[in-house]
Each structure stands twice: as C-alpha cells, then as structure tokens.
Design a protein around this motif. Structure first.
Motif, short mmCIF file in Angstrom:
data_model
loop_
_atom_site.label_atom_id
_atom_site.label_comp_id
_atom_site.label_asym_id
_atom_site.label_seq_id
_atom_site.Cartn_x
_atom_site.Cartn_y
_atom_site.Cartn_z
N HIS A 2 59.21 41.17 21.71
CA HIS A 2 58.76 41.64 23.01
C HIS A 2 57.39 42.27 22.87
O HIS A 2 57.14 42.97 21.90
CB HIS A 2 59.76 42.65 23.57
N PRO A 3 56.50 42.02 23.82
CA PRO A 3 55.13 42.51 23.64
C PRO A 3 55.00 44.02 23.56
O PRO A 3 54.01 44.50 23.05
CB PRO A 3 54.40 41.96 24.87
N ALA A 4 55.98 44.77 24.05
CA ALA A 4 55.80 46.22 24.08
C ALA A 4 56.25 46.88 22.79
O ALA A 4 56.08 48.07 22.64
CB ALA A 4 56.56 46.83 25.25
N VAL A 46 49.89 50.07 29.64
CA VAL A 46 49.96 50.37 31.06
C VAL A 46 49.17 49.37 31.88
O VAL A 46 48.97 49.58 33.07
CB VAL A 46 49.50 51.82 31.39
N GLY A 47 48.72 48.28 31.29
CA GLY A 47 48.20 47.18 32.07
C GLY A 47 46.71 46.95 32.02
O GLY A 47 46.24 45.98 32.58
N ALA A 48 45.95 47.81 31.36
CA ALA A 48 44.51 47.59 31.28
C ALA A 48 44.19 46.81 30.01
O ALA A 48 44.46 47.27 28.92
CB ALA A 48 43.77 48.92 31.28
N ILE A 95 44.87 55.82 38.07
CA ILE A 95 46.10 55.07 37.88
C ILE A 95 46.71 55.40 36.52
O ILE A 95 47.92 55.61 36.40
CB ILE A 95 45.85 53.55 38.00
N ARG A 146 50.33 57.04 35.81
CA ARG A 146 51.35 56.40 34.97
C ARG A 146 51.78 57.30 33.82
O ARG A 146 52.88 57.12 33.29
CB ARG A 146 50.81 55.09 34.40
N VAL A 148 57.82 51.54 28.58
CA VAL A 148 56.65 51.03 27.88
C VAL A 148 55.62 52.13 27.66
O VAL A 148 55.04 52.26 26.59
CB VAL A 148 56.05 49.86 28.68
N TYR A 153 64.57 39.40 32.85
CA TYR A 153 63.17 39.74 33.07
C TYR A 153 62.66 39.04 34.33
O TYR A 153 61.96 39.62 35.15
CB TYR A 153 62.34 39.30 31.87
N THR A 172 46.46 42.75 38.62
CA THR A 172 46.31 44.15 38.24
C THR A 172 45.35 44.82 39.22
O THR A 172 44.38 44.18 39.60
CB THR A 172 45.70 44.25 36.83
N PRO A 173 45.52 46.01 39.67
CA PRO A 173 46.53 47.01 39.30
C PRO A 173 47.89 46.83 39.99
O PRO A 173 48.70 47.75 39.92
CB PRO A 173 45.87 48.31 39.72
N MET A 185 52.77 44.64 38.71
CA MET A 185 54.09 45.04 38.25
C MET A 185 55.09 43.88 38.15
O MET A 185 55.89 43.83 37.24
CB MET A 185 54.62 46.09 39.22
N GLU A 206 52.90 41.88 31.71
CA GLU A 206 53.18 41.30 30.38
C GLU A 206 53.79 42.32 29.43
O GLU A 206 54.65 41.97 28.63
CB GLU A 206 51.91 40.81 29.68
N SER A 207 53.32 43.56 29.47
CA SER A 207 53.75 44.48 28.42
C SER A 207 55.17 44.96 28.61
O SER A 207 55.72 45.56 27.73
CB SER A 207 52.80 45.66 28.34
N GLU A 208 55.78 44.71 29.76
CA GLU A 208 57.18 45.12 29.86
C GLU A 208 58.12 43.98 30.28
O GLU A 208 59.17 43.81 29.71
CB GLU A 208 57.32 46.29 30.82
N LEU A 209 57.69 43.17 31.28
CA LEU A 209 58.57 42.09 31.73
C LEU A 209 58.14 40.74 31.18
O LEU A 209 58.47 39.72 31.75
CB LEU A 209 58.56 42.02 33.26
N VAL A 210 57.42 40.75 30.08
CA VAL A 210 56.86 39.53 29.50
C VAL A 210 55.91 38.87 30.51
O VAL A 210 54.76 39.21 30.55
CB VAL A 210 57.96 38.58 29.01
N PRO A 241 44.33 49.89 34.86
CA PRO A 241 45.75 49.82 34.49
C PRO A 241 46.58 49.53 35.73
O PRO A 241 46.06 49.50 36.83
CB PRO A 241 46.05 51.21 33.95
N ARG A 242 47.87 49.31 35.51
CA ARG A 242 48.69 48.93 36.67
C ARG A 242 49.52 50.09 37.20
O ARG A 242 49.90 50.99 36.47
CB ARG A 242 49.61 47.77 36.32
#
Lengths: 390, 347, 236
Positions: free
Chosen positions: A39-41, A145-147, A218, A222, A375, B144, B223-224, B227, B231-235, B314-315
C-alpha cells in the motif's frame, strides 16, 4: 412540579432514547479494511488491519514481519566488523547513523576511544544521515496528505547530501564506514567546502518546504489536532526522537547522554513543540534538519587534525561484558545492547530500534480517527520499515 | 463561401459524420493537448524534472506510446466483480463528457446543438458521471473502490450546487440560458460605456467565477478535492481495480472533462469563442475557424489554473471539503445571486 | 579555534563521574529498600550504567516502582537472553575464521555463564527504562527457570512493553502473565520454535556454508596482512 434540572434530565433521556431507536434502525455492519502489506501509505510492507464503522476506525492492528530479517540472530555468527554490514540495512535512508551506536558499544566494551578527528567526522556523517533521512520525511509528509510536488523537491535536494556521503564513504546508501576505534578513511580534499554548499541548499529547501506545506491552510487543517500524543502516554510507549519532542518532552540523547559523539561542543538547540499532534511532529522535524545543517557547518569549521584511527588489534576480540549504547538517530533513539563473551562474535545483540517503539503506539492512537487521518498519523510518526522489522 | 455554407448543402448523414468527427476531436484532441501540456510538461517544470523526452520532439509522441501501452494490457476483471456494471462504468463516465461537449459553441455557426436551455442541459448531464463513478466503485468488489465511489458521490453531489448557483449569476446578467446568447451578451457588453473588449463576465461575476472554478476542481476530483482518488490512502479510489483500456477511458474522461468544464467556464466568464479583434463582426464567418482556436486557448489557460492547484496543494479531508461546500461556497453563491439580481434591477 | 590542535582535548569528566555515580548509588539503595530481598544482584559501573537483577516474582512490582516511585517513566526496551551456548559450537563459522584466533575454543563449551549482575538460570529477561529528567537509565534483569518459562507482564505499567513482550515470547518462548494477547509479531502465525534460542539452528548457515573472511584491513602505518595473526595474539 419537576425541577428544571429534572426536566432537563428527562428530556435528555428522551432524546437519548430517540437516538437509540434511530441508531438501531440504521445500524450498519462494520467493515474490515486491510491497509497493506502493499500500500502506498506504508513505506514498505507494513499491514494495518482496520475495523471501520463508515470511515471511522474502531480498532486498528498493525501487522509486521513481512520483512523480518533476523538481524539479532545473524549478528551472533558474525564478527564485530561484519555486523556493521547488517545493521546498515536497518534504517536504510539514514544508514550511517545505524552503525554509530553499535561501534560505540563495542568500543565501550573494549575500552577504546576514537581519536578526536574520527569522532568529529563521525558526528558530521551522523548529522548528514539525519538530514538525508528527515528531508525525505519532509517531502513524504506532503505526499501523504496529497501534495505531490514537495516529494520531488525532497529527492532533488537530498541528492546533494547523498553525494557528499558518497564522496566521503564510497556508498550512497550503505556507507559501512565506521570502524571500531575510528573511521575507515579521512575526508577527501575539497569535501568540506562542498559540504557547506550542500548545507546551504538544504537550508533553502527547508524554507521552500516551510512555504509549501507548513504555511498551507489545507495542510494545517489536515494535521493540526490529528493524532495527539500526550507526553506521559508517549513516554510509556517508549516513543523517541521528534515524536516525543513534539509532545513537549525536552529530551535529546545527543545533548543529555553524548557518548562518543561531540554534540556537546557545538552550539545548537533542542526543539520541542507543546501540541503533540501531527503538525507538531512535522514542525519539530523541520527545525531539526535546520539545526543539523548548522551543526554540520560548525563541525566542518572546527574539525581537529590528527589520526582517524586508534590503535586496535587486527583481529577484534571484544572482552567479556555487557554494554548498552544509544544515540539519537534520525528516527529516534537507537540502541544496541551488546553482550560479549570475549569472542570474535557478539554473544547477543539486542537492537533497540526507534520505529518499533514509535509504531507500537498506533493501536492506541488510531482508535476513533477517520481513514484519511490514518495516513496523516502514520506519515507524521515517520517509520522506516527496516527499522521495525530488523 | 466557407465550410458552414457547404454544411447546409450536405446530406443529413454527412452532417452527422462531420459532427461526430468534430465531437471526437473536441474530446480526444483537447484531452491529449492537456495531458501533454500540463500533466507532462507543466508539472515536470514545477517539480524540477524534464518529463518525457524520448518519444518524438520533446516527448510529444509519448501520448501515443501511452495509449498503445494501455491498449495492449490485459483487461482484468476482479473475480467477485459485478461484471456488467464493472465493464460499463468507464463508458458511462466518458459518455457524460461527450454529452457535455455538445452544448459548447465554437463559433457563430459551429455548434453541435444550439439549445435555448444550453447551460441548463450542461449542468444536468454533468451529473451523469456520478452514476458511472458509483457503478465503478460498487462493481469492482473492492473496499477501496467502494470507499472511493461513495466519497466521490457525496462530493460530486455537494459541489454540483455551488456550481449551478454560480452559473445563475451569469444567467441573470446575460438574460439567457443559451450558450451562444451568453457569448453574444459578453461580446456586445460594455464596460461603463467602453465596448473595446466587450464585457467578459469574469469582471462583473468574479465571485461566481471563483466559486465556479473551485466547484469545478471538486467536480473533476482534482487535488485539493481528490479524496475519492487519494493515492496515498485509497490507492486510486474507484479506479483501483481497472486496467488497460478501461482505465484509459477513465483517464481520457478525467482530462476531457477538465477541458470541457474549462470550455464551459470560458463561455460563461471569458467570452467563449469570441475575442476582441477589430474588424471582425460577431457573425463573421471567419469565427467558425478562428473561434475554436480562441476557445482552446482560453481552455488551456483555465486548465493551467486547475493543474497548478492540483500539483501544489495538499488535499482536504472528506468532512472538510463538505464543510467548504455547504458552509462557505453555497451561501456565498446565494449571496452573489441576490446581489446580481438587485444590480440587474438597478441598472 | 583551539580544537585544531587535536589531541590535547581537555579532560574534565572526573567531577561528572562522581556525580552520576552518586545518583546511581542512591537509586540502587532506593530500589533495594523498596524491593528488599527481591533484589538478588546488582552491578554498577561508575559514571556509566546500572544493572539490577530482581527475583522473578518481583518483576512486575519492580517495573511499577521504577515508574511511579523513582520517576523512570520512559520505557526503552524489553528482551531476553539465552545463556546456554549454542550446541552447534563454532561449526557455523567459516574455516578461515576458525583458523584465525579461535582454535582452542572451537570445541563446544556448554557451561552456562551469566553476564553482569549474575544469574542462576539459562534464560534471563532484561529490560531498560530511563529517567529522562535526570538522564539516568537502568537495566533490570530477572531469571526465568527452565521448568516454568513465565514472568509477570509489564503491559499494565508500561504500555509500550506490549510488542516487546510479544517479540520476546515468540523468540524465546517466555510467556508473560497478564499480557493482553501473546501472538506472533514477526513470524507467521503457525510458526514453531523460538528462533533466538541458542539451540535453534541458523538454517541459512547450515544449508550454505559461510564464505567467511575475517575483515583484515590495511591499517595506517601497518605493513600488510602477513602479521595479522601475530597482532591478534599479541592483543590477547
């Protein structure tokens, strides 16, 4: 006539009953979500079994061992100099720092002391591996966190430090440079000037990350208030490094118990943060990288001359005894409990790795958070899988 | 004189053929341009790397290579997947993109349909993609994907409201729902009596423009507001189980929708295909060729903003983005409508 | 800076040694008065470290006292050790290693010889806790007899002991009474055996011999590897 407080009590009960009825009607079955082992996290092969109610975590159980290599057993059949090859692979993004406490423990048992120049160079490389390690975290935290972009910046600027480590030791990832009684070689010519330039670049990278992430609303939304670790809980779980300092505990082995390294001759500061949340952990690490670059600058300026190797026998036999040495590694306190019986090989090596303790708090910490926060919390606790699975 | 004059003399099936070709071009070419310009090159520039450089000059043929790669891949169905729903979902998503593109005018006569309710139709069909995403999330039989699909549904429905409410300000000011009419209203408009550049509604409806762009970002799950994909949590959320051609369809859908939404935004706020060129009347036939180019230029500018935000921020967490929609954007959009209506009466 | 003149680094650690020594002695005295006869052994290296060996029955009490009584709030680690030497002797070493400096001990010496702070049994559990305010650390040890491999759990006192005790249980087979769930942590659920026990063979070595070469490195000022053995013997 019922008193006002009684009426409030009654209406509260009625409301509770109504809620309960609704809840029974729409009660849903929980869901078990397997996060990992791929898993990526999870930075490798950690697996977290999370029981969810909607998106809320009811219980989380980390399962590891997918990468367990049995270093404690393997170290028992290797000679002391050979062990450093193994332990290089524990925290593989800050490898040099892994070697230091083991070598120091062996030196303690042998009653050998490295010459000053060796100790200084050790400290330089120790701090540089911290920079290499934590700058990866600074980018990765954004990724979690998405960035996406900070991660690329981190890899770009980490390269400068890796190049310097390579120039000095010959290995980018696994230097294997530390020896009982000193270090393998002296620094190459021109290294110090180049290192100072690299430190300048790392400092500007820190400023960049500060602007990109730390000041971002953001990112704050988070991270602030997510995964709060009170100081006493953190202590009883044995958290260390930036994780415990972010909970307001002013404790740094580099300052409080500097065995063998020369941090006490430098002018630096231990950063703490009172909040204990994910943001605090990020913030403390960011300051630590800055502090490390300053330390490296000072170390380069004050580097003493002299030999880099003490007189040690060729075939290293360590006298019988037990020693525990811990240092403040990038991920937290790393220690080696070395038991020797006067042999070529250690009798027992207990590796106290930082991430194992740091991540053991997750079942407590993940209870009740939302899936996205898993995450953030895992990212901010910052573990390297090799450091858990040893 | 021009192709439009010829178009009138063509048989019905020939006209249909041209329209289908133009529609495909509008979706695929625009998506390809955006992927190359923004995803490959702009982002590489932002992240201090080069991006694809090998295939073609500056990697410009990389897209063809990518498409070839995706087409060669095995079309994998998860064992427990609801096969029909799983297979159909990408087509539903892409179909909503095609339905959207038909309302966007490219010139005085270069349009697919010229409905009196153009923008209304666009807002209506844009919701179709929610069904496709929910189908993908459910049909994949993966947790997921399910989480991603549900998040996406909640998010798309929440952000549809500010999107529509933002459009209403423009509609009130233009006094029409016809897309062509909105373009004309901006072209004919005057800024305090000066008609040099018409009156692009980004000036008068700036609040609506900002709301529209934010809501659009959310509708595109970029992004942002990504959700649902995260990728980093739900692939990759609802797309986790897809591979090969079906993933490619989602991918095209994502970028083509970004292009089409930007086209709608440029019609609403930037004057659409019209540009203030002296000597060209609004109905001049040249616009039928020049118009699409002007429109694509505006689309590239707007998508640049989308991708800029996408790769620097970030998201949001799911609850935070719902709060943003319901507590900030919707009240703001409602206030904007009231103010616009009042000013409309005053002036 | 004067540091450039290398070797004459001022050595002023004498006072500090005495100070921390006093602190550790006071700590040892406190533990002895609190636990009484349960403290069966201790070892103090002045200015460096302290080992305390307690009776098995007092293991949990000792942990609780250290945490609440003397402020050792920081849980560092918990593990165990097997003092019975490996029955495989040195046959897992390479021949090169054997010839260099380990001839006489190559036959198996099965005598159990415990380390610092003494001991009576084959297995010992040891743990380390820290007092981060005063910068002190103490290593606690406890004997665990072969016929009853169990000891009290520290989880109620130090939450962090949970995973360490699980690891210790799977690696040595020592069970912890009061632990909330002793399950495998690293190894697969059905794994049999306790890998870190000395009599558990290291299969990798048994299947494929270790190529084995002693790290003999050119030292500054040395001539070559020819006198390696002599130096080793001289060192002993």
């Amino acid at each position: 006539m019922t008193a006002i407080s009684d009426r409030e009590q009654l209406s509260y009960i009625a409301a509770q009953a109504a809620d309960a009825r609704v809840n029974v009607e729409i009660e849903t079955e929980g869901m078990t979500l397997n996060i990992g082992p791929q898993h990526p996290a999870t930075h490798g092969t950690l697996r977290i079994v999370a029981k969810l109610d909607g998106e809320q975590v009811i219980a989380a159980d980390p399962i590891m061992g997918y990468m367990h290599r049995g270093y404690e057993k393997l170290a028992e059949v290797r000679t002391y100099p050979q062990v450093t090859t193994l332990i290089n692979r524990i925290d593989w993004v800050g490898s040099f720092a892994n070697e230091v406490p083991f070598i120091l423990a062996a030196e303690k048992l042998m009653d050998v002391e490295a010459p000053p120049r060796a100790a200084w160079i050790r400290t330089i490389l120790f701090e540089m591996s911290r920079i290499a390690n934590i700058s990866l975290f600074l980018g990765d935290m954004g990724l979690q966190v998405g960035a996406v972009t900070p991660a690329f910046f981190a890899f770009r600027d980490r390269e400068h430090v890796l190049n310097q480590i390579e120039a000095a030791t010959g290995g980018r990832f696994h230097p294997n440079f530390d020896r009982i009684g000193g270090i393998k070689d002296d620094l190459p010519a021109g290294w110090i000037a180049e290192t100072k330039r690299a430190m300048k670049k790392i400092r500007s990278f820190c400023d960049e990350i500060e602007g990109l992430l730390q000041g971002n609303e953001i990112f704050e939304a988070r991270c602030r208030g997510i995964g709060v670790i009170p100081a006493d809980v953190g202590l009883s779980y044995g958290l260390s490094g930036a994780n415990i300092r972010a909970s307001g505990v002013d404790w740094d082995t580099r300052r409080d118990n500097p065995c063998g390294l020369v941090h006490n001759e430098l002018d630096w500061k231990v950063w703490t943060h009172p909040d204990g949340d994910s943001f605090a952990r990020f913030w403390v690490r960011l300051q630590e990288v800055r502090e490390s670059t300053k330390m490296v600058d000072q170390l380069c300026d004050g580097l003493p001359s002299g030999p880099v190797m003490a007189k040690v026998p060729r075939i290293i036999k360590v006298p019988a005894g037990e020693a525990y040495v811990e240092t403040e590694n990038p991920l937290g306190v790393m220690g080696y409990y070395v038991v020797s019986k006067g042999d070529l090989t250690p009798y027992r090596v207990k590796i106290r790795s930082a991430s194992f303790n740091n991540i053991s708090i997750t079942p407590w910490l993940l209870k009740g958070v939302y899936v996205p926060d898993i995450v953030t919390i895992l990212g901010s606790l910052y573990f390297i899988l090799g450091d858990i699975d040893r | 004189m021009t192709d439009v004059a010829i178009l009138g003399e063509l048989a019905y099936w020939q006209q249909t053929g041209i329209r289908v070709g133009a529609g495909l071009a509008a979706v695929l070419l625009v998506a390809g341009t955006l992927v190359y310009l923004h995803l490959f090159k702009l982002v590489s520039f932002m992240q201090s790397r080069l991006g694809p450089m090998e295939a073609g000059p500056f990697g410009s043929l990389q897209l063809l290579a990518e498409v070839g790669k995706f087409l060669q891949k095995e079309d994998i169905f998860p064992r427990k997947a609801d096969r029909f729903v799983f297979a159909a979902a990408p087509f539903v998503v892409l179909m909503s993109t095609f339905l959207l593109v038909v309302v966007v005018p490219g010139g005085p006569d270069a349009w697919f349909i010229n409905s009196e309710l153009g923008i209304y139709l666009a807002m209506a069909v844009s919701s179709v993609s929610v069904i496709g995403i929910l189908m993908a999330g459910w049909g994949s039989a993966s947790k997921y994907s399910l989480l991603g699909g549900l998040r996406a549904t909640g998010q798309l429905i929440a952000y549809e409201l500010p999107l529509i409410l933002a459009v209403m300000g423009v509609v009130i000011q233009a006094e029409t729902m016809n897309m062509q009419g909105i373009v004309q209203a901006q072209a004919d408009g005057e800024i305090f009596g000066w008609g040099g550049i018409g009156n692009p509604y980004i000036l008068t409806q700036f609040v609506a423009f900002v709301i529209f762009m934010i809501a659009m970002q959310a509708e595109l799950t970029q992004t942002p507001f990504d959700m649902p994909i995260a990728e980093s949590e739900l692939v990759t959320g609802y797309m986790t189980e897809y591979s090969g051609m079906r993933f490619l369809l989602f991918f095209i859908g994502e970028f083509a929708t970004a292009g089409v939404f930007s086209a709608i935004a440029s019609v609403l706020f930037l004057g659409g295909w019209w540009a203030p060129i002296p000597g060209l009347g609004f109905d001049d036939n040249v616009w039928n060729l020049l118009g699409p180019l002007v429109l694509v230029t505006k689309v590239v500018v707007l998508t640049f903003i989308i991708f800029w935000a996408r790769f620097s921020l970030p998201r949001f967490r799911e609850d935070q983005l719902q709060q943003l929609a319901w507590k900030v954007l919707i009240p703001l959009a409602l206030a904007n409508i009231v103010v616009t209506a009042l000013l409309k009466i005053v002036f | 800076m004067s540091r450039l003149s290398s070797i004459d680094t001022p050595v002023e650690e004498e006072t500090e040694v005495v100070e921390s020594d006093e602190a550790r002695e006071a700590l040892l005295a406190k533990i002895q008065t609190e636990l009484g006869d349960a403290v069966v052994g201790s070892h103090l290296v002045p200015g460096a470290d302290l080992w305390v060996r307690v009776d098995r029955s007092a293991w949990a009490t000792a942990g609780a006292y250290l945490k609440t009584g003397v402020g050792f709030e920081y849980f560092n680690f918990l593990s165990a050790i097997d003092w019975k030497p490996s029955p495989f002797g040195r046959d897992m070493d390479a021949q090169v290693d054997l010839s260099l400096g380990h001839d006489e001990a190559s036959e198996v010496d099965m005598a159990i010889e415990q380390g610092v702070a003494g001991g009576d049994t084959r297995f010992q559990v040891f743990a380390r806790v820290n007092d981060i305010v005063n910068g002190l650390g103490v290593t606690l040890k406890a004997d665990v007899p072969d016929d009853d491999l169990s000891i009290g759990s520290w989880v109620p006192v130090y939450s962090g002991a949970n995973w360490h005790e699980r690891e210790c249980w799977e690696m040595y087979g020592i069970s912890f009474e009061g632990h909330p769930g002793l399950r495998h942590i690293y190894l697969p659920a059905g794994f049999e055996g306790n890998p870190l026990r000395k009599d558990y063979p290291l299969l990798a070595r048994r299947l494929k011999p270790w190529p084995g070469i002693v790290d003999v490195e050119q030292m500054p000022g040395d001539d070559g590897p020819a006198d390696a053995v002599e130096t080793a013997e001289a060192a002993e």
